[in-house]
Design a protein around this motif. Structure first.
Motif, mmCIF file in Angstrom:
data_model
loop_
_atom_site.group_PDB
_atom_site.id
_atom_site.type_symbol
_atom_site.label_atom_id
_atom_site.label_comp_id
_atom_site.label_asym_id
_atom_site.label_seq_id
_atom_site.Cartn_x
_atom_site.Cartn_y
_atom_site.Cartn_z
ATOM 1 N N MET A 119 34.048 46.744 20.558
ATOM 2 C CA MET A 119 34.199 45.166 21.100
ATOM 3 C C MET A 119 33.729 43.914 20.770
ATOM 4 O O MET A 119 32.051 44.685 21.359
ATOM 5 C CB MET A 119 35.163 45.368 23.212
ATOM 6 N N ASN A 120 33.826 43.211 21.100
ATOM 7 C CA ASN A 120 32.793 41.689 21.000
ATOM 8 C C ASN A 120 33.287 42.026 22.559
ATOM 9 O O ASN A 120 33.851 42.622 23.740
ATOM 10 C CB ASN A 120 32.980 41.034 20.370
ATOM 11 N N PRO B 124 29.917 36.078 36.869
ATOM 12 C CA PRO B 124 29.025 36.700 36.799
ATOM 13 C C PRO B 124 29.648 38.056 35.986
ATOM 14 O O PRO B 124 28.110 38.471 34.275
ATOM 15 C CB PRO B 124 28.118 38.025 37.962
ATOM 16 N N ILE B 125 30.211 38.529 36.398
ATOM 17 C CA ILE B 125 31.050 38.771 35.158
ATOM 18 C C ILE B 125 30.997 38.712 33.570
ATOM 19 O O ILE B 125 30.468 39.158 32.326
ATOM 20 C CB ILE B 125 32.219 39.884 35.900
ATOM 21 N N VAL C 289 37.745 40.298 28.164
ATOM 22 C CA VAL C 289 39.349 40.528 28.333
ATOM 23 C C VAL C 289 39.759 41.402 28.995
ATOM 24 O O VAL C 289 40.833 41.131 29.914
ATOM 25 C CB VAL C 289 39.744 39.968 27.362
ATOM 26 N N SER C 290 39.328 42.732 28.697
ATOM 27 C CA SER C 290 39.538 44.180 28.874
ATOM 28 C C SER C 290 39.510 44.389 30.409
ATOM 29 O O SER C 290 40.065 45.008 30.693
ATOM 30 C CB SER C 290 39.556 45.134 27.869
ATOM 31 N N VAL C 291 38.251 44.051 31.379
ATOM 32 C CA VAL C 291 37.379 43.629 32.313
ATOM 33 C C VAL C 291 38.888 43.039 33.526
ATOM 34 O O VAL C 291 39.036 43.829 33.923
ATOM 35 C CB VAL C 291 36.357 43.391 32.810
ATOM 36 N N GLY C 292 39.142 41.918 32.635
ATOM 37 C CA GLY C 292 40.163 41.244 33.532
ATOM 38 C C GLY C 292 41.787 41.231 33.580
ATOM 39 O O GLY C 292 42.627 41.741 34.926
#
Length: 603
Positions: A59-60, A539-540, A66-69
């Motif tokens: 993943m870029n 921060p993420i 987006v995956s974290v979100g």
């Protein structure tokens, strides 16, 4: 055992355990074989098949963010819903009702962001199902999210002219399966062996060995005499409205399993309202040692992991030493002030505060079974990390002792900090330090072979300032709301400290509190929840953006003009920048709270 020996022993045990764990984490996250691989790799691969994860897909930074979100949003909705519906769900032997929307929002934001701020008492508010399926699951995955983002950041340094930072789902799975589950199984079993409860029984009501008299306000009446007719007298004076208590509420539940991950995942939220000061959650010196060391175990280990991952162990050691120096200084200030107490406690020398034949010092709010040394160490560890668990009440600390716990959170949880997020926060400060040092000596800013340019600097500044922004804006708005004053247990400087500590805890993703602050109101629940979300996810995003920029750069060769980032000078500069930003940001607020209270005590 003397206090000095205890302090040295705690630090020595932490370092001795962190070094091998750091090497293990590096092997896990880079897919290398470990002693547990033959057992855990089949589980890991089964999860990939179930989730249809393409292990080879990179993943870029935007896809990773987006995956974290998305993952955090799904967890948010699930946890919010389970709290609202707990009254009609199973696993609720006490028949507790559903949680109000504002408290549910606050608690959900708290656990999804790895903060674990608790504006409620766990044993009387949340069912076993909510705590186990809702909170404990988030304890695992929120911690794993921080570690996953850290390794995406590390790949930004190790990759050359690439866009991929790894796969979020792979990083999450490896962290949970290979690190958090086995580690917490060991810790939980040790805690059960030490006497921490682990059951599914409903809470019990037991008879007291001796009845206790309390006033109409609920305060225990010392020296009270209970007559046969039930009349309560103190020194011959009848106390009107006094009540006699003959029973005690004893909470039950799966404490050991929750305590294990609350500590190792730097979560902090426990099943009991008074957290690890509760005798069933932390009954003795053995469990206290395990729980206390667990707070900083993974954050400290990740420094050594970082050095091994970037093939520069000196760099990992330099970051670790910078963090350790700050921690030792903070612990020293807390320990000295709590042992010396205040002039009011000393009563002009009439009270013996020495520790030669007694606990001595400021024992208010501290457990006698732990004393000042263990309490001070825990206070420093838990606020240096984004943990927030407590074995004593920080509201009762001396002004300067309480100020240091507050300042450790205000620095941005970078003195070890939370699992993953503490180290990537400190690395953002390292990038800022390299840039400033490069400007001062006229050298091109470089860090680990990557040129630091305006793009990385802008994001680094945002990462470093996210915590001060959340804390100062949140506490500033709260100070202007009249209703917030009703939540304070004290007036004056200490009352201001209670409020400032609450928003420092939220902005630092910590979760501890000056216990006198009543945070369970609609405004405070919502405002603190928003602070936690801002201070976690801004921060993420910034960290991943920096990682994406670094991964696309070429690696620069080390020359005679390259600024060293592993020597004593860099360590000093890194500490200086961290403290400078904290001092500049928070000195005015601290001057209104703990510093003003300190000078009032000296008057």
């Amino acid at each position: 055992m003397s206090a000095a020996v205890q302090y040295v022993l705690y630090i020595a045990i932490l370092i001795a355990l962190a070094m091998p764990l750091g090497r293990y984490i590096k092997k896990v996250m880079f897919g290398e074989r470990t002693i547990l691989s033959h057992v855990l790799c089949p589980v890991e691969n089964g999860i990939y098949r179930l989730m249809r994860v393409d292990v080879q897909k990179e993943m870029n930074w935007k896809e990773y963010a987006v995956s974290v979100g998305v993952f955090s949003a799904v967890g948010f909705v699930f946890l919010f819903a389970i709290q609202l519906l707990q009254g009609v769900l199973p696993g609720n032997p006490q028949g507790l009702p559903g949680v109000g929307w504002d408290l549910a929002f606050n608690t959900t934001a708290s656990f999804v962001t790895n903060t674990n701020w608790q504006a409620y008492s766990g044993e009387s508010t949340l069912s076993y199902l909510t705590q186990a399926v809702g909170l404990t699951v988030q304890n695992f995955v929120s911690a794993a999210t921080g570690i996953a983002v850290l390794f995406a950041f590390i790949r930004g340094f190790t990759k050359v002219k690439e866009t991929g930072l790894g796969n979020f789902w792979v990083d999450m799975t490896r962290t949970v399966v290979h690190l958090l589950l086995p580690l917490n199984l060991v810790v939980a079993l040790a805690l059960v062996g030490g006497g921490v409860i682990q059951n599914m029984d409903a809470a019990k009501t037991v008879k007291l060995l001796e009845p206790v008299a309390v006033s109409s306000e609920g305060e225990i009446l010392d020296g009270a005499v209970i007559g046969e007719d039930g009349v309560v007298t103190v020194e011959g004076t009848v106390i009107d409205g006094a009540r006699i208590v003959t029973e005690q509420f004893v909470p039950m539940g799966q404490a050991a399993s929750q305590v294990a991950i609350k500590q190792t995942g730097t979560n902090g939220g426990g099943p009991m309202g008074v957290n690890s000061a509760h005798g069933l959650e932390n009954p003795n010196a053995f469990t206290n040692l395990i729980e206390m060391i667990s707070i900083l175990l993974i954050p400290a280990a990740l420094c050594f992991t970082f050095g091994a991952a970037v093939k520069n162990k000196k760099q990992g050691n330099a970051v670790f030493i910078a963090m350790l120096i700050c921690l030792v200084l903070a612990l020293g200030v807390i320990a000295v002030n709590e042992q010396a107490a205040t002039p009011q406690l000393a009563q002009n020398g009439a009270v013996d505060l020495t520790a030669s034949a007694q606990a001595g010092g400021n024992m208010e709010g501290k457990e006698t079974r732990f004393g000042i040394a263990s309490s001070s160490t825990w206070a420093a560890f838990t606020t240096a990390a984004s943990n927030g668990s407590v074995n004593s009440m920080h509201d009762s600390y001396t002004p300067l002792g309480g100020m240091v716990t507050m300042l450790l959170m205000q620095l941005g949880e970078v003195i070890f900090g939370g699992v993953g997020c503490g180290l990537y926060g400190m690395l953002a400060f390292a990038i800022l330090t390299v840039f400033i040092a490069g400007l001062m000596v006229g050298r091109t800013p470089e860090f680990l072979g990557k040129k630091i340019e305006p793009y990385e600097m802008k994001w680094s500044v945002l990462v470093c300032l996210a915590t001060p922004i959340a804390i100062l804006v949140g506490s500033g708005v709260a100070a202007a709301v009249p209703q917030v004053m009703d939540s304070l247990n004290n007036g004056g400087a200490h009352g201001f400290s209670e409020m400032l500590y609450a928003y420092s805890s939220a902005g630092g993703n910590n979760g501890s509190a000056f216990a006198g602050f009543n945070a369970n109101t609609v405004f405070i629940n919502v405002s603190i929840g928003l602070c936690m979300l801002f201070a976690r996810f801004v921060p993420i995003v910034g960290t991943l953006a920096i990682a994406g920029g670094l991964a696309g750069k070429k690696r620069l060769a080390v020359t005679a003009g390259t600024l060293s980032t592993t020597n004593a000078m860099f360590i000093f500069l890194l500490i200086f920048i961290v403290l400078l930003i904290g001092a500049l940001s928070f000195f005015p607020a601290l001057a209104l709270g703990p510093i003003a209270e300190y000078f009032a005590c000296m008057a």
